[in-house]
Motif scaffolding. Structure first.
Motif, PDB file in Angstrom:
ATOM      1  N   ILE A  84      55.543  -4.145   4.856  1.00 13.96           N
ATOM      2  CA  ILE A  84      55.010  -4.880   6.007  1.00 13.96           C
ATOM      3  C   ILE A  84      55.837  -4.584   7.253  1.00 13.96           C
ATOM      4  CG2 ILE A  84      54.584  -7.178   6.955  1.00 13.96           C
ATOM      5  CD1 ILE A  84      54.092  -8.138   4.093  1.00 13.96           C
ATOM      6  N   LEU A 111      48.645  -3.036   1.257  1.00 13.49           N
ATOM      7  CA  LEU A 111      49.871  -3.304   0.495  1.00 13.49           C
ATOM      8  C   LEU A 111      49.849  -2.584  -0.852  1.00 13.49           C
ATOM      9  CD1 LEU A 111      50.486  -7.116   1.147  1.00 13.49           C
ATOM     10  CD2 LEU A 111      51.958  -5.212   1.830  1.00 13.49           C
ATOM     11  N   HIS A 147      48.724  -9.705   6.419  1.00 11.95           N
ATOM     12  CA  HIS A 147      50.067 -10.176   6.088  1.00 11.95           C
ATOM     13  C   HIS A 147      51.073  -9.755   7.158  1.00 11.95           C
ATOM     14  CE1 HIS A 147      47.781  -9.829   2.307  1.00 11.95           C
ATOM     15  NE2 HIS A 147      48.458 -10.910   1.934  1.00 11.95           N
ATOM     16  N   THR A 148      51.816 -10.759   7.644  1.00  8.70           N
ATOM     17  CA  THR A 148      52.827 -10.540   8.677  1.00  8.70           C
ATOM     18  C   THR A 148      54.180 -11.016   8.159  1.00  8.70           C
ATOM     19  OG1 THR A 148      51.163 -10.934  10.389  1.00  8.70           O
ATOM     20  CG2 THR A 148      53.476 -11.015  11.065  1.00  8.70           C
TER      21      THR A 148
END
Length: 399
Positions: free
Chosen positions: A341, A353, A389-390
């Motif tokens: 990420i 991912l 996603h962060t």
């Protein structure tokens, strides 16, 4: 021809040079020591004492059927590991048996052995350290840093640094004298590869591995000491399994335990290092019950933590394993996820991912859920309800 005290009598078949060296040794030592023990008087390395003036006790032939009465009547006591100890008091090595401690270079093998040495000295026992790799200042310096006292080291510790084969001159008498004088409970042997090469033996030859064991390890163990060789593992992490470098007889020939040290944090002056200690073999079967099973097949026995304050003071701890009853986390996968990420130019969806991290999808999903629950990763809905996603904060493994 006898020695001045009359206590030692050369055997009739001893050659002249051997007899001469024996008499010279007796002239130096007979006033202060018990008779020397020649553990290697035959090529087969059967432990026998030097001939003495009185008739020695007859040796029981090993091919004679053994007396099984204690096993049959229930009085037999299984060997117990009483040499060295974990922080909770569980012993590490079996008296009178052969063991091995293996791991990568600088993985803590010598420190692990010296921690057991310090424990034995503190308990009032004696130790003989045979070293084919290091030198006396390095070994003794570490012992002092671990808290061993000058008096204990001076009175009950012997350091042997062989530079030539055991068979030359009176070398076998010298080590026999040291073992006879101290009657050690623990004998670590560091640098098996170098020791075998010194004696012209091939590391990968199982016959030579067995011969080295009969020559050096077994006679010492038969005196009652726990013997532990310190050895390297093969470089291939995936294929090494339970084995040290060289012939498989290094494992098969042991009648005690083998420990594998897996380094997690490097050791060094002024830093805290850590290695996981796993059991690769436990012939008497008394150690695994103090360990936890692991997916590798090697039981998790302890975490070895070495905190170096400086060159003069080092704290060593051997913590028992603690079973985690909480949620499965997969910390290595969690670290790969957060690295992926952090390295991406924009928030990653689940498919992104999976492409970057790899591995099983169910493991990735479990690790990702743990990161979200623990506040490392934030999930937001993107176009087409994709989960993006962060990274909120870096994630680091404990070792």
């Amino acid at each position: 021809m006898t020695c001045p005290s009359g206590r030692h009598v050369p055997e009739p078949d001893d050659d002249a040079e051997y007899t001469r060296q024996l008499i010279l040794m007796c002239q130096e030592r007979c006033q202060d020591h018990e008779p020397a023990v020649d553990l290697w008087a035959t090529e087969e390395a059967q432990p026998v004492r030097l001939a003495v003036a009185q008739e020695p006790a007859a040796r029981v032939p090993t091919w004679r059927p053994r007396d099984l009465q204690d096993v049959l009547d229930g009085t037999y006591q299984a060997p117990q590991p009483t040499v060295g100890r974990r922080d909770d008091g569980v012993g590490l090595f079996y008296p009178g048996r052969m063991h091995s401690v293996v791991g990568e270079s600088e993985g803590g093998k010598t420190w692990f052995a010296l921690m057991a040495v310090a424990s034995e000295l503190t308990a009032g026992n004696s130790v003989v350290f045979i070293d084919f790799e290091d030198d006396a200042p390095g070994v003794v310096g570490r012992l002092l840093a671990l808290g061993a006292t000058v008096k204990d080291i001076s009175d009950r510790f012997a350091y042997i640094r062989p530079e030539e084969p055991l068979s030359i001159g009176i070398n076998r008498l010298e080590i026999g004298q040291a073992l006879n004088d101290l009657r050690p409970t623990f004998v670590p042997i560091d640098g098996v590869t170098e020791g075998m090469a010194m004696h012209g033996m091939e590391l990968k030859d199982n016959t030579d591995v067995a011969k080295f064991g009969r020559m050096l390890l077994r006679p010492i163990a038969e005196m009652g000491a726990a013997v532990a060789t310190l050895d390297h593992v093969v470089k291939d992490k995936e294929g090494r399994g339970r084995y040290a470098i060289g012939g498989v007889h290094k494992l098969n020939g042991l009648n005690g335990a083998m420990y594998v040290l897996e380094n997690r944090k490097p050791f060094g002056v002024g830093v805290t290092g850590k290695s996981t200690v796993r059991i690769a073999k436990d012939r008497p079967g008394q150690l695994r019950r103090h360990a936890l099973p692991h997916q590798s097949g090697l039981h998790w026995f302890a975490d070895f933590v070495l905190k170096s304050h400086d060159e003069q003071f080092t704290e060593a701890s051997l913590y028992r394993p603690i079973e985690n009853d909480g949620p499965i986390r997969h910390p290595d996968v969690m670290k790969r996820i957060t690295d992926a990420i952090a390295g991406a130019k924009e928030p990653l969806n689940t498919r992104g991912l999976e492409a970057r991290v790899g591995g099983r999808k169910d493991v990735l999903a479990t690790a990702l859920a743990a990161l979200v629950d623990e506040g490392f990763v934030e999930v937001q809905l993107g176009p087409n309800r994709a989960k993006l996603h962060t990274l909120l904060k870096p994630f680091e493994t404990e070792g």
